[in-house]
Design a protein around this motif. Sequence first.
Motif, mmCIF file in Angstrom:
data_model
loop_
_atom_site.group_PDB
_atom_site.id
_atom_site.type_symbol
_atom_site.label_atom_id
_atom_site.label_comp_id
_atom_site.label_asym_id
_atom_site.label_seq_id
_atom_site.Cartn_x
_atom_site.Cartn_y
_atom_site.Cartn_z
ATOM 1 N N GLU A 26 0.840 -1.211 0.000
ATOM 2 C CA GLU A 26 0.000 0.000 0.000
ATOM 3 C C GLU A 26 0.867 1.249 0.000
ATOM 4 N N ARG A 27 1.897 1.280 0.848
ATOM 5 C CA ARG A 27 2.798 2.437 0.906
ATOM 6 C C ARG A 27 3.547 2.620 -0.412
ATOM 7 N N THR A 28 3.903 1.526 -1.035
ATOM 8 C CA THR A 28 4.581 1.583 -2.332
ATOM 9 C C THR A 28 3.689 2.269 -3.362
ATOM 10 N N LEU A 29 2.439 1.839 -3.441
ATOM 11 C CA LEU A 29 1.506 2.431 -4.408
ATOM 12 C C LEU A 29 1.189 3.882 -4.074
ATOM 13 N N GLU A 30 1.071 4.201 -2.775
ATOM 14 C CA GLU A 30 0.800 5.588 -2.359
ATOM 15 C C GLU A 30 1.905 6.537 -2.827
ATOM 16 N N ARG A 31 3.107 6.032 -2.945
ATOM 17 C CA ARG A 31 4.240 6.848 -3.402
ATOM 18 C C ARG A 31 4.310 6.936 -4.930
ATOM 19 N N GLY A 32 3.374 6.279 -5.596
ATOM 20 C CA GLY A 32 3.349 6.307 -7.048
ATOM 21 C C GLY A 32 4.303 5.315 -7.696
ATOM 22 N N TRP A 33 4.783 4.344 -6.917
ATOM 23 C CA TRP A 33 5.717 3.353 -7.423
ATOM 24 C C TRP A 33 4.974 2.090 -7.823
ATOM 25 N N ARG A 34 5.592 1.321 -8.671
ATOM 26 C CA ARG A 34 5.116 -0.017 -9.031
ATOM 27 C C ARG A 34 6.002 -1.035 -8.317
ATOM 28 N N ALA A 35 5.482 -2.244 -8.150
ATOM 29 C CA ALA A 35 6.224 -3.274 -7.418
ATOM 30 C C ALA A 35 6.165 -4.615 -8.132
ATOM 31 N N VAL A 36 7.184 -5.400 -7.905
ATOM 32 C CA VAL A 36 7.203 -6.814 -8.260
ATOM 33 C C VAL A 36 7.359 -7.572 -6.957
ATOM 34 N N VAL A 37 6.554 -8.600 -6.783
ATOM 35 C CA VAL A 37 6.697 -9.495 -5.634
ATOM 36 C C VAL A 37 7.183 -10.824 -6.189
ATOM 37 N N GLN A 38 8.393 -11.199 -5.811
ATOM 38 C CA GLN A 38 8.980 -12.448 -6.284
ATOM 39 C C GLN A 38 8.990 -13.453 -5.148
ATOM 40 N N SER A 39 8.334 -14.573 -5.373
ATOM 41 C CA SER A 39 8.255 -15.631 -4.373
ATOM 42 C C SER A 39 9.182 -16.779 -4.748
ATOM 43 N N GLY A 40 9.607 -17.511 -3.745
ATOM 44 C CA GLY A 40 10.455 -18.672 -3.960
ATOM 45 C C GLY A 40 9.698 -19.909 -4.387
ATOM 46 N N SER A 41 8.356 -19.858 -4.363
ATOM 47 C CA SER A 41 7.581 -21.032 -4.767
ATOM 48 C C SER A 41 6.252 -20.623 -5.398
ATOM 49 N N ALA A 42 5.790 -21.427 -6.346
ATOM 50 C CA ALA A 42 4.516 -21.170 -7.021
ATOM 51 C C ALA A 42 3.347 -21.301 -6.039
ATOM 52 N N GLU A 43 3.445 -22.228 -5.104
ATOM 53 C CA GLU A 43 2.373 -22.423 -4.126
ATOM 54 C C GLU A 43 2.192 -21.179 -3.264
ATOM 55 N N ARG A 44 3.293 -20.627 -2.808
ATOM 56 C CA ARG A 44 3.221 -19.421 -1.980
ATOM 57 C C ARG A 44 2.693 -18.249 -2.793
ATOM 58 N N LEU A 45 3.071 -18.181 -4.068
ATOM 59 C CA LEU A 45 2.599 -17.110 -4.939
ATOM 60 C C LEU A 45 1.078 -17.168 -5.086
ATOM 61 N N GLU A 46 0.530 -18.355 -5.231
ATOM 62 C CA GLU A 46 -0.923 -18.522 -5.325
ATOM 63 C C GLU A 46 -1.603 -18.042 -4.043
ATOM 64 N N ALA A 47 -1.025 -18.385 -2.897
ATOM 65 C CA ALA A 47 -1.595 -17.962 -1.617
ATOM 66 C C ALA A 47 -1.530 -16.436 -1.477
ATOM 67 N N LEU A 48 -0.428 -15.838 -1.903
ATOM 68 C CA LEU A 48 -0.303 -14.375 -1.844
ATOM 69 C C LEU A 48 -1.298 -13.700 -2.778
ATOM 70 N N ASP A 49 -1.503 -14.275 -3.944
ATOM 71 C CA ASP A 49 -2.472 -13.734 -4.894
ATOM 72 C C ASP A 49 -3.841 -13.624 -4.233
ATOM 73 N N LEU A 50 -4.295 -14.685 -3.623
ATOM 74 C CA LEU A 50 -5.590 -14.679 -2.935
ATOM 75 C C LEU A 50 -5.580 -13.708 -1.760
ATOM 76 N N SER A 51 -4.527 -13.719 -1.002
ATOM 77 C CA SER A 51 -4.428 -12.856 0.172
ATOM 78 C C SER A 51 -4.515 -11.373 -0.191
#
Length: 152
Positions: A26-51
Motif C-alpha cells: 500500500e505504501r509503495t503504491l501511495e508513493r506512485g511506485w510499481r512493485a514486483v513481488v517475487q516468491s520462492g515457490s509457485a504455491e506461496r505465490l498462489e496464496a499471496l495472490d488470494l491474500s
Amino acid sequence: MSEPAEVLFYHLERTSLERVLPPLLERTLERGWRAVVQSGSAERLEALDLSLWTYSDASFLPHGMARDGNPARQPIYLTTGDETPNEAGIRFLVDGAEMAEFTGFMRIVCIFDGNDPEATGKARSQWQAAKAAGCAVTYWRQSESGRWEKQA
C-alpha cells in the motif's frame, strides 16, 4: 550499468507475511511506485495472490500474474522469476526468493521468516551479497509491540 539498490531486510518473528506485505505494498503504491513481488515457490505465490485480494474488507491491492494478461499494466506484479514487465522500482523478495544482481530497482525488500533457519540463512547470504554489491542495506525487526524498528 545502474546504481545498486537500497536493500531492506524485514525479519518476521511475530507476524505472517500475509499481514506484513499488504501495508508495505500500500505504501509503495501511495508513493506512485510499481512493485514486483517475487516468491520462492509457485504455491506461496498462489496464496499471496488470494491474500492480496482479500486481506481487507475495505480495499484490495491491484495486482496480477502472467496468466492474468497485460503484465506491463499491473501496479503489482507477482512472479517466481526475475522478470519485471511492469517497470517496477521496488522488488519484494519473499519465501526464499533471491537476487543475483542488486541493480535496476530503487529498493529491494527482502522479507524472511526468522523462525525458519533456512530462510534466515538465505537472508544472511543476501545481506552479504548486497553489501558486496555496494548497496545501502538496513535490517528491520519487530518489537514486542509489533512496530518495526531499525536494527542495523
